[in-house]
Design a protein around this motif. Structure first.
Motif, short mmCIF file in Angstrom:
data_model
loop_
_atom_site.label_atom_id
_atom_site.label_comp_id
_atom_site.label_asym_id
_atom_site.label_seq_id
_atom_site.Cartn_x
_atom_site.Cartn_y
_atom_site.Cartn_z
N TYR A 164 0.79 -1.23 0.00
CA TYR A 164 0.00 0.00 0.00
C TYR A 164 0.82 1.28 0.00
O TYR A 164 0.32 2.34 -0.39
CB TYR A 164 -1.00 -0.01 1.16
CG TYR A 164 -2.03 -1.09 1.00
CD1 TYR A 164 -2.98 -1.01 -0.01
CD2 TYR A 164 -2.04 -2.22 1.82
CE1 TYR A 164 -3.92 -2.01 -0.19
CE2 TYR A 164 -2.97 -3.23 1.65
CZ TYR A 164 -3.91 -3.12 0.64
OH TYR A 164 -4.84 -4.12 0.47
N LYS A 165 2.06 1.21 0.43
CA LYS A 165 2.92 2.39 0.38
C LYS A 165 3.87 2.37 -0.81
O LYS A 165 4.63 3.31 -1.02
CB LYS A 165 3.69 2.55 1.69
CG LYS A 165 2.77 2.90 2.86
CD LYS A 165 3.54 3.21 4.12
CE LYS A 165 2.58 3.60 5.25
NZ LYS A 165 3.30 3.91 6.52
N ASN A 181 0.37 4.35 -5.64
CA ASN A 181 -0.53 5.47 -5.33
C ASN A 181 -1.97 4.99 -5.13
O ASN A 181 -2.87 5.32 -5.92
CB ASN A 181 -0.46 6.50 -6.45
CG ASN A 181 0.91 7.13 -6.58
OD1 ASN A 181 1.51 7.53 -5.58
ND2 ASN A 181 1.42 7.20 -7.80
N PHE A 182 -2.19 4.23 -4.07
CA PHE A 182 -3.54 3.73 -3.80
C PHE A 182 -4.45 4.87 -3.37
O PHE A 182 -4.06 5.74 -2.58
CB PHE A 182 -3.50 2.66 -2.70
CG PHE A 182 -3.04 1.32 -3.19
CD1 PHE A 182 -3.94 0.44 -3.78
CD2 PHE A 182 -1.71 0.95 -3.07
CE1 PHE A 182 -3.52 -0.80 -4.23
CE2 PHE A 182 -1.28 -0.29 -3.53
CZ PHE A 182 -2.19 -1.16 -4.11
N GLY A 206 -1.95 3.87 3.42
CA GLY A 206 -1.30 4.09 2.14
C GLY A 206 -0.27 5.19 2.27
O GLY A 206 0.15 5.56 3.38
N ARG A 207 0.14 5.76 1.16
CA ARG A 207 1.17 6.80 1.18
C ARG A 207 0.69 8.07 1.88
O ARG A 207 1.50 8.80 2.45
CB ARG A 207 1.59 7.13 -0.25
CG ARG A 207 2.45 6.04 -0.89
CD ARG A 207 2.81 6.39 -2.32
NE ARG A 207 3.87 5.51 -2.83
CZ ARG A 207 4.33 5.55 -4.08
NH1 ARG A 207 3.82 6.44 -4.94
NH2 ARG A 207 5.29 4.72 -4.47
N LEU A 240 -6.33 4.39 4.28
CA LEU A 240 -7.09 4.32 3.02
C LEU A 240 -8.58 4.18 3.30
O LEU A 240 -8.99 3.40 4.16
CB LEU A 240 -6.62 3.12 2.20
CG LEU A 240 -5.23 3.25 1.57
CD1 LEU A 240 -4.78 1.90 1.02
CD2 LEU A 240 -5.23 4.30 0.46
#
Length: 226
Positions: A69-70, A73-74, A98-99, A103
């Motif tokens: 997830y990181k 670009n979720f 995520g980033r 999320l």
């Protein structure tokens, strides 16, 4: 025109380099082994947006599921169920980061009900998570062009990485096919019905399945996989 790529987990996913690069991709279920394959990693790295359609039974954090997830670009996680039939969402799913932080987690919108089938377990469903993701791309993202790879309909095929996501080698082809509850024919018929019902959308499917098409807006690229 809006183009979206749908990446499922069948062996045709190994041909991802054949499909055009896009800004937005949708991936399906456990994908942490898949992204260890360099062309898949590169494809997702080039996307400005990645959406994860994730069945609750296909999340394997102990096997590294949350590591993806990181990396990319979720924007969100979408469960392949409409809210009416959705199982409770576990807290560990709601806390995936995520980033840019935690999320969002969503159910499929009710707009998809019109295309769904009934099942003893669910009043509304698609025949597989991959086909639920297909509905999401068509009905919610409203793509003009849909490129699909890795959707092989269990047509004498299993998964590219040979795993359900819980460990190496857990899903040889015969076990993957046996575990799937829908026939290849039913899945293909469902897929074609959606294509026919969206004649304004261009569909390109790169598949190891033997599916054929005489539908004007569906191009089938049949692939030979080992």
């Amino acid at each position: 025109m809006k183009t979206v790529s749908l990446l499922c987990r069948g062996p045709s996913l190994g041909y991802i380099s054949n499909i055009p690069k896009v800004d937005h991709s949708v991936i399906v279920n456990a994908f942490h082994y898949e992204v260890e394959i360099e062309p898949i990693h590169e494809y997702l790295s080039d996307c400005s947006k990645v959406t994860h359609v994730l069945s609750l039974g296909a999340h394997w954090p102990n096997a590294g599921a949350n590591t993806i997830y990181k990396k990319y670009n979720f924007d969100k996680i979408v469960l392949p169920y409409v809210k009416e039939v959705s199982p409770p969402i576990p807290e560990h799913i709601l806390q995936i980061e995520g980033r840019d932080g935690i999320l969002p987690v969503e159910n499929l919108d009710d707009i998809n009900k019109k295309d769904m089938v009934s099942h003893p377990r669910y009043a509304f469903c698609a025949p597989s998570s991959g086909l639920a993701a297909f509905l999401y791309v068509v009905n919610e993202l409203k793509a003009d062009i849909v490129n699909i790879v890795g959707l092989d309909f269990y047509d004498n095929t299993g998964y590219l990485t040979g795993t359900f996501g819980d460990g190496d080698g857990t899903a040889p082809t015969n076990r993957a096919i046996e575990r799937n509850s829908e026939s290849t024919e039913n899945m293909q018929d469902f897929f074609k019905k959606i294509v026919i019902g969206n004649s304004n959308v261009i569909f390109n499917i790169y598949t190891a399945s033997k599916i054929k098409s005489d539908i004007d807006n569906l191009k089938v690229i049949n692939l030979e996989v080992m």
